[in-house]
Scaffold this motif. Structure first.
Motif, mmCIF file in Angstrom:
data_model
loop_
_atom_site.group_PDB
_atom_site.id
_atom_site.type_symbol
_atom_site.label_atom_id
_atom_site.label_comp_id
_atom_site.label_asym_id
_atom_site.label_seq_id
_atom_site.Cartn_x
_atom_site.Cartn_y
_atom_site.Cartn_z
ATOM 1 N N UNK A 269 0.855 -1.178 0.000
ATOM 2 C CA UNK A 269 0.000 0.000 0.000
ATOM 3 C C UNK A 269 0.893 1.231 0.000
ATOM 4 N N UNK A 270 0.568 2.140 -0.837
ATOM 5 C CA UNK A 270 1.339 3.376 -0.925
ATOM 6 C C UNK A 270 0.444 4.537 -0.512
ATOM 7 N N UNK A 271 0.895 5.293 0.483
ATOM 8 C CA UNK A 271 0.131 6.441 0.942
ATOM 9 C C UNK A 271 0.618 7.695 0.221
ATOM 10 N N UNK A 272 -0.277 8.645 0.069
ATOM 11 C CA UNK A 272 0.045 9.876 -0.647
ATOM 12 C C UNK A 272 0.782 10.863 0.269
ATOM 13 N N UNK A 273 1.381 11.889 -0.362
ATOM 14 C CA UNK A 273 2.011 12.958 0.403
ATOM 15 C C UNK A 273 0.988 13.689 1.261
ATOM 16 N N UNK A 274 -0.250 13.727 0.804
ATOM 17 C CA UNK A 274 -1.329 14.368 1.567
ATOM 18 C C UNK A 274 -1.421 13.737 2.960
ATOM 19 N N UNK A 275 -1.399 12.419 3.011
ATOM 20 C CA UNK A 275 -1.459 11.711 4.286
ATOM 21 C C UNK A 275 -0.189 11.928 5.089
ATOM 22 N N UNK A 276 0.954 11.860 4.432
ATOM 23 C CA UNK A 276 2.233 12.084 5.102
ATOM 24 C C UNK A 276 2.256 13.460 5.758
ATOM 25 N N UNK A 277 1.855 14.481 5.018
ATOM 26 C CA UNK A 277 1.851 15.842 5.557
ATOM 27 C C UNK A 277 0.830 16.001 6.689
ATOM 28 N N UNK A 278 -0.304 15.348 6.569
ATOM 29 C CA UNK A 278 -1.311 15.409 7.636
ATOM 30 C C UNK A 278 -0.751 14.813 8.920
ATOM 31 N N UNK A 279 -0.093 13.673 8.808
ATOM 32 C CA UNK A 279 0.492 13.047 9.993
ATOM 33 C C UNK A 279 1.636 13.896 10.560
ATOM 34 N N UNK A 280 2.438 14.501 9.692
ATOM 35 C CA UNK A 280 3.510 15.384 10.172
ATOM 36 C C UNK A 280 2.935 16.572 10.935
ATOM 37 N N UNK A 281 1.881 17.152 10.409
ATOM 38 C CA UNK A 281 1.251 18.293 11.086
ATOM 39 C C UNK A 281 0.714 17.870 12.451
ATOM 40 N N UNK A 282 0.067 16.722 12.511
ATOM 41 C CA UNK A 282 -0.468 16.242 13.785
ATOM 42 C C UNK A 282 0.657 15.935 14.777
ATOM 43 N N UNK A 283 1.730 15.329 14.290
ATOM 44 C CA UNK A 283 2.872 15.043 15.165
ATOM 45 C C UNK A 283 3.455 16.346 15.704
ATOM 46 N N UNK A 284 3.616 17.334 14.841
ATOM 47 C CA UNK A 284 4.129 18.635 15.287
ATOM 48 C C UNK A 284 3.248 19.193 16.397
ATOM 49 N N UNK A 285 1.942 19.071 16.242
ATOM 50 C CA UNK A 285 1.018 19.616 17.233
ATOM 51 C C UNK A 285 1.081 18.869 18.563
ATOM 52 N N UNK A 286 1.543 17.627 18.564
ATOM 53 C CA UNK A 286 1.703 16.910 19.845
ATOM 54 C C UNK A 286 2.820 17.524 20.670
ATOM 55 N N UNK A 287 3.761 18.197 19.988
ATOM 56 C CA UNK A 287 4.893 18.798 20.693
ATOM 57 C C UNK A 287 4.621 20.231 21.115
ATOM 58 N N UNK A 288 3.514 20.784 20.701
ATOM 59 C CA UNK A 288 3.230 22.190 21.009
ATOM 60 C C UNK A 288 1.882 22.337 21.701
ATOM 61 N N UNK A 289 1.575 21.427 22.610
ATOM 62 C CA UNK A 289 0.274 21.476 23.270
ATOM 63 C C UNK A 289 0.143 22.645 24.233
ATOM 64 N N UNK A 290 1.259 23.269 24.579
ATOM 65 C CA UNK A 290 1.215 24.390 25.519
ATOM 66 C C UNK A 290 0.899 25.723 24.837
#
Length: 167
Positions: free
Chosen positions: A1-22
């Motif tokens: 299964x190959x995921x698109x860059x759209x999904x990759x970027x969405x996950x990156x954005x969500x991961x970034x937000x886990x580090x900036x919850x404050x």
């Protein structure tokens, strides 16, 4: 299964937000960190907001943040929202000439069954993965981003994610 860059970027954005919850983060900040087009990221953030993964705050001091804890966000749900055509393989789809040629040697219904089983297994792994499971210390250090104390948390009692996108 190959995921698109759209999904990759969405996950990156969500991961970034886990580090900036404050604090609230900006699209520009995320785009700069990962080298992503701001215009593309705006579309992704909009979709993630519509689906309840993130909250957006408008205005001069606005920004974005996770709508719930990272341990409550199922990676499978994010993938379902960001990937088009993730449903099972359909025998009714229009086949290319090469597919028609190969269907003469391999019965399509058998192939369809194998691909559908593989897709179910693939999604089962993603459904068993929470956003908090994707956080690595090396990435935090590389990005120089503060780590949220809640970024790593135990999985909820119910290990299964919803089979439909977040609302």
């Amino acid at each position: 299964m190959r995921l698109t860059l759209h999904t990759d970027y969405a996950l990156r954005a969500l991961i970034f937000l886990t580090w900036t919850t404050d604090r609230l983060a900006s699209i520009r900040e995320i785009a700069t960190t990962y080298g992503i087009s701001e215009n593309h990221l705006v579309k992704i953030v909009h979709k993630l907001g519509q689906q309840g993964f993130i909250e957006t705050v408008r205005g001069r001091n606005g920004g974005i943040r996770l709508a719930r804890d990272a341990c409550m966000i199922c990676v499978g749900d994010v993938v379902r929202v960001t990937e088009e055509g993730l449903g099972s393989v359909s025998g009714a789809e229009k086949k290319s000439h090469a597919e028609e040629e190969s269907s003469r040697t391999v019965p399509h219904s058998r192939f369809q069954s194998v691909v559908n089983r593989a897709l179910v297994a693939f999604m089962a792994v993603l459904d068993d993965t929470r956003l908090s499971d994707l956080i690595f210390d090396e990435q935090r250090q590389m990005l120089g981003v503060m780590t949220s104390p809640r970024a790593r948390c135990a999985k909820p009692d119910d290990d299964r994610c919803a089979s439909t996108p977040a609302s």
